[in-house]
Structures are given as structure tokens and as C-alpha cells.
Design a protein around this motif. Structure first.
Motif, PDB file in Angstrom:
ATOM      1  N   LEU A  16       0.818  -1.217   0.000  1.00 52.54           N
ATOM      2  CA  LEU A  16       0.000   0.000   0.000  1.00 52.54           C
ATOM      3  C   LEU A  16       0.853   1.270   0.000  1.00 52.54           C
ATOM      4  N   GLY A  17       2.153   1.093   0.235  1.00 51.98           N
ATOM      5  CA  GLY A  17       3.024   2.267   0.360  1.00 51.98           C
ATOM      6  C   GLY A  17       2.939   2.891   1.737  1.00 51.98           C
ATOM      7  N   PHE A  18       2.506   2.083   2.736  1.00 55.05           N
ATOM      8  CA  PHE A  18       2.370   2.552   4.105  1.00 55.05           C
ATOM      9  C   PHE A  18       3.477   1.953   4.968  1.00 55.05           C
ATOM     10  N   GLU A  30       0.129   7.903   4.573  1.00 56.36           N
ATOM     11  CA  GLU A  30      -0.609   8.992   3.952  1.00 56.36           C
ATOM     12  C   GLU A  30      -0.876   8.670   2.489  1.00 56.36           C
ATOM     13  N   ARG A  31      -2.080   8.963   2.063  1.00 48.63           N
ATOM     14  CA  ARG A  31      -2.426   8.809   0.654  1.00 48.63           C
ATOM     15  C   ARG A  31      -3.443   9.881   0.296  1.00 48.63           C
ATOM     16  N   GLY A  32      -3.244  10.470  -0.846  1.00 52.62           N
ATOM     17  CA  GLY A  32      -4.177  11.485  -1.320  1.00 52.62           C
ATOM     18  C   GLY A  32      -4.274  12.689  -0.420  1.00 52.62           C
ATOM     19  N   CYS A  35      -3.945  11.544   6.221  1.00 51.55           N
ATOM     20  CA  CYS A  35      -3.217  10.690   7.157  1.00 51.55           C
ATOM     21  C   CYS A  35      -4.160   9.573   7.603  1.00 51.55           C
ATOM     22  N   ASP A 105      -6.967  -1.617  -1.191  1.00 52.80           N
ATOM     23  CA  ASP A 105      -6.349  -0.581  -2.017  1.00 52.80           C
ATOM     24  C   ASP A 105      -7.418   0.197  -2.791  1.00 52.80           C
ATOM     25  N   ASN A 109      -8.884   4.249  -2.142  1.00 55.34           N
ATOM     26  CA  ASN A 109      -8.995   5.251  -3.209  1.00 55.34           C
ATOM     27  C   ASN A 109     -10.414   5.815  -3.284  1.00 55.34           C
ATOM     28  N   ILE A 112     -10.926   8.130  -0.329  1.00 55.80           N
ATOM     29  CA  ILE A 112     -10.302   9.435  -0.580  1.00 55.80           C
ATOM     30  C   ILE A 112     -11.192  10.289  -1.477  1.00 55.80           C
TER      31      ILE A 112
END
Length: 324
Positions: A16-18, A30-32, A35, A105, A109, A112
Motif C-alpha cells: 500500500l506504500g504505508f 498517507e495517501r491522497g 493521514c 487498495d 482510493n 479518498i
């Protein structure tokens, strides 16, 4: 958290890139522009995850219709709720790790997109500052700005110092534990007289004795646990003996004081009664152990973490607040 689940969490966080916080078992990142903290609310269902953000919007809260529509459009989502600034998306359980990643995932999205559409912006849970940091405070996840984190850290430090300086009133604790154990004795008698042989009686004995000690002693330490354990053993014997005495009183229609003497005589002279009595006593001890051990472990664990505060990912094992 077992090793397999932890490794799956680490892999999920990486995909997830976390990041993964090994101490609490939470995934964060953090995404988009938001937090987020990803965690399981029930350790028995580690893959039933929820995604939480702390954000505010000028429109106030998400409406029921918006939440209902979001769930309808996102099948992996079981619920979406808002409590103050906390907006939580709960996900259905998926044991297959590939499916779990794909669903979470995609759901993040969509989450967000919803937050952006409703003009939500990151917010500290305390002051509303738009630069929150994911934290663990006393075992709970919070989103705090740097200033609020520092302020709360100081408060926790003061609480820790006060607790360390607080003396343990052993005598008062014993009195409190005694009164608490009386509740356990009553539970043993009532449940037995109703014809139930239940673990709950042992749990009541353990929890009430521990809480009674802590309430009057001022705090519960390992010394207090030793004292309460001894008292639990004694009061369990008392409870079982009183239960049998009441049974004798009913059977022979005599007063309670005579029934206790009669029971002690029967216990000495009748092998069958002696055998059944010790069976019931051992069984009740087992119930107390089942109730006491988890309660003691939970109590010590809670004491260890109640003043713990750290940013996710920054916990160190030599944290002074972990001392009991």
C-alpha cells in the motif's frame, strides 16, 4: 499478534506504500493528502480491517444517505461511520492476502474520493490543526498535531511520576480485596443453588477481588496480585463450603449454623460427600484460575501502557512508562 499475521501486515503495508508499527500492530501512512491508520478492531479477526482518518468539513458530518450510497458502490466496505473528526471505513474480512490487498487498495482510493467530494481536510482531534500525526496514546490511536502531542506527552509524564510516587496502601487494599471477594462468594453460592456450574463465578471472584484491592490500595502492583491471589484461594474455599452448608440446611431443614457443623461432620464421616466436595472445590478453583489469569495479565498490561505515548513507528523498548 502471531508471526504469520504480522508478516502479512508488513507485506500489506509495503504494497500500500504505508508503514507498519510493530508495537501496536497498526498500519499507517498517507495517501491522497490524508493521514490514515489501518487496524483490526478484534484480534480474533485480524483481516477484518478498518481505515480511519481524522478530518473535518464545513458541512459537519456525513449523512446516512451518503454512507449508504458509498457502501452500495463499494462491495468490500461493510460500514462507514463518523465520530467527531474521526471518519472510519470498515471492511469485510478477506483471508486471501491478494484479495485483501486489492480490496483495501481500491476501497482506500474510493474513500479518498468521498472525503475530497465532501471537502474533508486533515484535522488534529484536539485542536483541528491540519497537520495531524498518527499516535498511540495509552493503547488508543489518535491523530494529533505536534503541539497537542507534546502537551499530552507532558501530561502522561506527570501522571506516570504521580503514579510512581503514590504509595500502595497494602492494608486498605486487603480490605478492598476482601469486600470484592465477598461478591465472588455470593456469585458462587447463587449460581450453584440455581443449578449452574459456570466459569462466570470464577471470573466474578477474580475481577471483583482485583478491583477491590486496586480501589482502596491506590494502585495494583505485583505485590497486590500476590495478596489478591491468596485471598481468592481462601474465599473460594469459603464460598464452596457455604454452598454445601446451605444444601445441607435445605436437605435436613435445620438452621444455617447447625448446617455448617453438620456439613463438616458429613465431610469427615461420609466418603462420597468428601469426594464430591473436593470435586466441586477443584472445579471452582479451575474457574477462578480461568477468570483470574486473563484478568491479571490484562491489568498488568493496561498498567504498562496507560501512560505510554508515541508517534506510530517511533516506539522504543526502553520506554520508562512501561515500568510497573
Amino acid at each position: 499478534m502471531n508471526n504469520k499475521v504480522q508478516q502479512n501486515y508488513i507485506t500489506l503495508a509495503q504494497n500500500l506504500g504505508f508503514s507498519f508499527d510493530a508495537e501496536s500492530g497498526a498500519i499507517y501512512g498517507e495517501r491522497g493528502g490524508y493521514c490514515m491508520i489501518i487496524s483490526s478492531q478484534n484480534s480474533n479477526y485480524p483481516y477484518m480491517l478498518s481505515v480511519t482518518v481524522s478530518a473535518q468539513t464545513s458541512s459537519g458530518t456525513l449523512t446516512k444517505d451518503i454512507c449508504k450510497q458509498f457502501k452500495s458502490n463499494n462491495k468490500p466496505v461493510s460500514n462507514i461511520t463518523q465520530n467527531g473528526s474521526l471518519v472510519t471505513m470498515s471492511l469485510k474480512q478477506y483471508s486471501d492476502q491478494t484479495t485483501l490487498y486489492e480490496n483495501i487498495d481500491a476501497s482506500i482510493n474510493s474513500f479518498i474520493d468521498l472525503l475530497r467530494t465532501e471537502e474533508f481536510k486533515n484535522a488534529c482531534q484536539t485542536c483541528g490543526n491540519q497537520n495531524p500525526i498518527p499516535c498511540n496514546v495509552g493503547g488508543n490511536y489518535l491523530f494529533l498535531c505536534s503541539d497537542c502531542f507534546s502537551k499530552l506527552q507532558s501530561e502522561k509524564s506527570m501522571n506516570y511520576i504521580e503514579n510512581q510516587n503514590k504509595s500502595e496502601n497494602l492494608l486498605a487494599g486487603i480490605v478492598g480485596a476482601f469486600f470484592g471477594s465477598l461478591v465472588g462468594v455470593i456469585a458462587i453460592i447463587i449460581l450453584s443453588q440455581l443449578g449452574y456450574v459456570a466459569v462466570i463465578s470464577g471470573m466474578i471472584m477474580a475481577i471483583c477481588t482485583l478491583k477491590g484491592y486496586e480501589k482502596l490500595a491506590g494502585k495494583l502492583t505485583k505485590k497486590g496480585i500476590v495478596v489478591t491471589s491468596i485471598l481468592m484461594i481462601i474465599m473460594t474455599v469459603v464460598g464452596v463450603q457455604l454452598d454445601w452448608s446451605i444444601a445441607v440446611m435445605r436437605e435436613f431443614e435445620i438452621n444455617f449454623f447447625d448446617s455448617f457443623s453438620a456439613f463438616m461432620l458429613l465431610l469427615k464421616e461420609v466418603p462420597m460427600i468428601k469426594t464430591e466436595y473436593y470435586k466441586s472445590l477443584v472445579l471452582q478453583f479451575i474457574f477462578v484460575i480461568i477468570g483470574a489469569v486473563p484478568s491479571m495479565i490484562a491489568t498488568l498490561k493496561n498498567k504498562k501502557i496507560e501512560n505510554r505515548i508515541y508517534r506510530l513507528g517511533s516506539y522504543t523498548q526502553n520506554n520508562e512508562y512501561d515500568k510497573i
